[in-house]
Design a protein around this motif. Sequence first.
Motif, PDB file in Angstrom:
ATOM      1  N   PHE A  74       0.826  -1.200   0.000  1.00 41.72           N
ATOM      2  CA  PHE A  74       0.000   0.000   0.000  1.00 41.72           C
ATOM      3  C   PHE A  74       0.865   1.255   0.000  1.00 41.72           C
ATOM      4  O   PHE A  74       2.020   1.242   0.468  1.00 41.72           O
ATOM      5  CB  PHE A  74      -0.892   0.044   1.244  1.00 41.72           C
ATOM      6  CG  PHE A  74      -2.070  -0.887   1.194  1.00 41.72           C
ATOM      7  CD1 PHE A  74      -3.109  -0.670   0.309  1.00 41.72           C
ATOM      8  CD2 PHE A  74      -2.143  -1.980   2.043  1.00 41.72           C
ATOM      9  CE1 PHE A  74      -4.202  -1.516   0.267  1.00 41.72           C
ATOM     10  CE2 PHE A  74      -3.227  -2.834   2.005  1.00 41.72           C
ATOM     11  CZ  PHE A  74      -4.258  -2.605   1.115  1.00 41.72           C
ATOM     12  N   ASN A  75       0.280   2.348  -0.496  1.00 35.08           N
ATOM     13  CA  ASN A  75       0.905   3.648  -0.281  1.00 35.08           C
ATOM     14  C   ASN A  75       0.619   4.090   1.154  1.00 35.08           C
ATOM     15  O   ASN A  75      -0.039   3.390   1.925  1.00 35.08           O
ATOM     16  CB  ASN A  75       0.405   4.674  -1.299  1.00 35.08           C
ATOM     17  CG  ASN A  75      -1.109   4.841  -1.270  1.00 35.08           C
ATOM     18  OD1 ASN A  75      -1.757   4.567  -0.259  1.00 35.08           O
ATOM     19  ND2 ASN A  75      -1.679   5.296  -2.379  1.00 35.08           N
ATOM     20  N   THR A  76       1.093   5.266   1.524  1.00 35.27           N
ATOM     21  CA  THR A  76       0.964   5.708   2.914  1.00 35.27           C
ATOM     22  C   THR A  76      -0.495   5.807   3.345  1.00 35.27           C
ATOM     23  O   THR A  76      -0.885   5.325   4.410  1.00 35.27           O
ATOM     24  CB  THR A  76       1.653   7.075   3.093  1.00 35.27           C
ATOM     25  OG1 THR A  76       3.025   6.962   2.701  1.00 35.27           O
ATOM     26  CG2 THR A  76       1.569   7.524   4.544  1.00 35.27           C
ATOM     27  N   GLY A  77      -1.338   6.417   2.474  1.00 36.98           N
ATOM     28  CA  GLY A  77      -2.746   6.568   2.818  1.00 36.98           C
ATOM     29  C   GLY A  77      -3.442   5.229   2.939  1.00 36.98           C
ATOM     30  O   GLY A  77      -4.229   5.004   3.881  1.00 36.98           O
ATOM     31  N   GLY A  78      -3.168   4.320   2.006  1.00 35.27           N
ATOM     32  CA  GLY A  78      -3.782   3.005   2.058  1.00 35.27           C
ATOM     33  C   GLY A  78      -3.327   2.208   3.263  1.00 35.27           C
ATOM     34  O   GLY A  78      -4.129   1.492   3.892  1.00 35.27           O
ATOM     35  N   ALA A  79      -2.041   2.323   3.606  1.00 30.61           N
ATOM     36  CA  ALA A  79      -1.525   1.616   4.775  1.00 30.61           C
ATOM     37  C   ALA A  79      -2.199   2.110   6.053  1.00 30.61           C
ATOM     38  O   ALA A  79      -2.539   1.320   6.949  1.00 30.61           O
ATOM     39  CB  ALA A  79      -0.005   1.794   4.873  1.00 30.61           C
ATOM     40  N   GLN A  80      -2.435   3.417   6.130  1.00 27.41           N
ATOM     41  CA  GLN A  80      -3.090   3.972   7.317  1.00 27.41           C
ATOM     42  C   GLN A  80      -4.545   3.512   7.418  1.00 27.41           C
ATOM     43  O   GLN A  80      -5.032   3.160   8.493  1.00 27.41           O
ATOM     44  CB  GLN A  80      -3.012   5.498   7.285  1.00 27.41           C
ATOM     45  CG  GLN A  80      -1.609   6.047   7.474  1.00 27.41           C
ATOM     46  CD  GLN A  80      -1.546   7.555   7.301  1.00 27.41           C
ATOM     47  OE1 GLN A  80      -2.507   8.192   6.852  1.00 27.41           O
ATOM     48  NE2 GLN A  80      -0.408   8.144   7.660  1.00 27.41           N
ATOM     49  N   CYS A  91      -0.282  -3.070  10.349  1.00 22.87           N
ATOM     50  CA  CYS A  91       0.133  -1.719   9.970  1.00 22.87           C
ATOM     51  C   CYS A  91       1.393  -1.709   9.108  1.00 22.87           C
ATOM     52  O   CYS A  91       2.001  -0.656   8.900  1.00 22.87           O
ATOM     53  CB  CYS A  91       0.350  -0.861  11.212  1.00 22.87           C
ATOM     54  SG  CYS A  91      -1.161  -0.635  12.202  1.00 22.87           S
ATOM     55  N   GLY A  92       1.804  -2.871   8.629  1.00 22.04           N
ATOM     56  CA  GLY A  92       3.012  -2.916   7.806  1.00 22.04           C
ATOM     57  C   GLY A  92       2.806  -2.393   6.394  1.00 22.04           C
ATOM     58  O   GLY A  92       3.759  -2.039   5.702  1.00 22.04           O
ATOM     59  N   GLY A  93       1.545  -2.376   5.940  1.00 24.97           N
ATOM     60  CA  GLY A  93       1.255  -1.837   4.618  1.00 24.97           C
ATOM     61  C   GLY A  93       1.569  -2.774   3.473  1.00 24.97           C
ATOM     62  O   GLY A  93       1.670  -2.328   2.322  1.00 24.97           O
ATOM     63  N   SER A  94       1.724  -4.079   3.725  1.00 27.84           N
ATOM     64  CA  SER A  94       2.030  -5.013   2.643  1.00 27.84           C
ATOM     65  C   SER A  94       1.345  -6.346   2.914  1.00 27.84           C
ATOM     66  O   SER A  94       0.885  -6.617   4.026  1.00 27.84           O
ATOM     67  CB  SER A  94       3.535  -5.228   2.505  1.00 27.84           C
ATOM     68  OG  SER A  94       4.076  -5.799   3.674  1.00 27.84           O
ATOM     69  N   GLY A  95       1.261  -7.165   1.857  1.00 29.01           N
ATOM     70  CA  GLY A  95       0.645  -8.473   1.991  1.00 29.01           C
ATOM     71  C   GLY A  95       0.847  -9.264   0.716  1.00 29.01           C
ATOM     72  O   GLY A  95       1.606  -8.865  -0.172  1.00 29.01           O
ATOM     73  N   GLN A  96       0.167 -10.392   0.617  1.00 32.51           N
ATOM     74  CA  GLN A  96       0.308 -11.217  -0.571  1.00 32.51           C
ATOM     75  C   GLN A  96      -1.022 -11.879  -0.922  1.00 32.51           C
ATOM     76  O   GLN A  96      -1.874 -12.078  -0.059  1.00 32.51           O
ATOM     77  CB  GLN A  96       1.394 -12.278  -0.390  1.00 32.51           C
ATOM     78  CG  GLN A  96       1.050 -13.387   0.589  1.00 32.51           C
ATOM     79  CD  GLN A  96       2.160 -14.424   0.703  1.00 32.51           C
ATOM     80  OE1 GLN A  96       3.331 -14.108   0.606  1.00 32.51           O
ATOM     81  NE2 GLN A  96       1.778 -15.663   0.938  1.00 32.51           N
TER      82      GLN A  96
END
Length: 535
Positions: free
Chosen positions: A284-290, A323-328
Motif C-alpha cells: 500500500f501507499n501511505t494513505g492506504g496503509a493507514q 500496519c506494515g502496509g504489505s501483503g500477498q
Amino acid sequence: MLHFSKLKAFVIIGVVLLAGLMAMPNLLAEKSREALPNFLPSQALTLGLDLQGGSHILLEVDVPSLKDTLEKQLVGDIRLRLRDAKIRYVNLKRTGNGANVTIPEVARADEAFTILQGLSQPLDTGLFGQGVQVQEFNVVRNGQNISLTFSDGGLETRIGRAVQQSIEVLGVRINELGTTEPTIQRQGTDRILVQVPGLQDPARLKALLGQTAVLQFRLLCDNQPQGAGGAVPLGCEELADKENPGQMYWVQTSRSATVDGEDLNDAQTGFDQRTNEPIVNFRFNTGGAQRFCRLTQNNVGRPFAIVLDSEVISAPRINEQICGGSGQISGDFSTQEANDLAIVLRSGALPAKLTIVEERTVGPSLGSDSVRAGFVASIIGLVGVLIFMVVSYGLFGMFAVLALLANLMMILGTLSFLGATLTLPGIAGIVLTMGMAVDSNVLVFERIREEVANGRSPLNAIETGFRMALATILDANITTLIAAVILFGMGSGPVRGFAVTLGIGIVATVFTAYTVTQLIISGWIRLSRPKVVPL
C-alpha cells in the motif's frame, strides 16, 4: 534571387542531408539499426495496425454495472450516516435509480434530510475544472420519506469519468505488455477503441482489458449464510468464493468497511516459500496503509474478506492490527496469470466493467501485403511523376525529381524523428504529397516559359518565374495545410495519420519545390552559363 551565399546553400544542403540521415534507419534491418553508433539516429517508423497486423477491440462501459455499484455504495453511505447520527430508519432500499429511506421519528426527519443532503457532492462536467457543476444526486423529502436519485448530469459525468479513467488504466496495462504505439481513444459517450499493432496474443490482451481488477479488503457481515437461498441482510452483499463457487459470503457494502486496491503502491510476482507456487506481493501507499491499519485495529477478532473482481480469494480473521502496509495474494495461479494480475493491480482498477462489442484481428501476412501494396503504389507514383516531368520539362524536370526525392527524405526523416506511426492513410498522404510537390514546380516552370516567350533573357526569366510563382505556391499550400490542421483536430485514428503526413508533406513541399529546386538551378546556371532555357 538566384544568388545563394555559401552559408545559405550550406544550411539548405545540411537540412536535406540531416533529413536523409534520420530517414536512413527505415532502410536498414533491425539488427543493423541496433548496431549503429549512439550518435547516429536509429529510430525507424512504427508501422500501424493495418501494416503489421495486430488487434482491434472496441470496448463499452457497462453502465448498468456502474450504476449498480454506485447504488450499493449509496445505500451503505446512507446507513453509515444515519447510524453515526443515531437516527433510527426503516425501509432503506435501492430504487433502480438511487435509494429510498423512511425516518419513523418525525422530529428527526429534518435532521436526517440535512445529513443526507451532504451525500450529494457537486461534480464538474467540464475539462480541467472549467465546466458546469451539477449535483450527483437529487435529494427529495416527502414527509418522513427521503429519496436520493441520480441526476442526469451527475450520472453522465460519472460515466464520462469512468471512461476517462479506464483509458488511463488500459494505457498502463497495454504499455506493460511491451507493445509499441498502442492507440487508446474514446468513442462516443461510453466506448473505448483499443488498437495494438504487432500483438501476437490477442487472447491475452482481451483478458487484460476485460479484467476489472478491483481489489478490496471488506469486513464480513455479522451474520453469514447457513445454506442456499438465505436472505441477504441490509448493507451486505453476497459474493462467491473463487476456489469454491458454492461457498458464499456476506460482505459489508459501506465504504468505511472497505479498503480499496486503488491505494496500492506496487504489486510484483513472487513464489511462496513453503509451496513454491506463484503469488502476488502487494504494498500500500501511505494513505492506504493507514486506512488498512485503522480497519484492522478497530475490528480485531472479526473476519474480513480479500475480494478480487467480486470473488472472495480468502476470508481470514483479524488477529491483530496490521500496519506494515504489505501483503500477498495466493491462489491457483500459473506464472503468467500471476504476472498479469500484478500488471492489472499496478495499473489500478477499472472504475467499471468493460464489455467487448467489436473485435478484429489483422494477421501479419495481411499487414505485409498492405506494406507491399503501399510501396508499389509509391514507386508507381514516383515513376509516373518522373516520366511526366522529364517529358514535359526536360532537364528542369530532372531538377524537380531531385527536389521530390529530397521531399520524400524530409517527410520520412521527420516522421521517424517524431516517432510517428505509419498507416495506410499515412502512405496515401505521402503519395498525395508527391503530386502536390511537383505541382509547385509546374507553376514555376510554366511561369518561366511565359517570361521566355515575352523575350526575357534566360537568367531574368528564371528569376522572374520563381518570384512571381511564390505567392501562388504559398496560397495553394497554406489552404491545404489549413485543411490538414482541421482534419487532425477533428479527426481520429487513421484520419489523423493522414493529416500528419499531409501536413508534414506540405511544409516539406514548400521548402524543396521552391528553395531546393532554386538552389539546384542556381548551381546549373553557374556551371553551364546557358544561352537558352531548356523548357
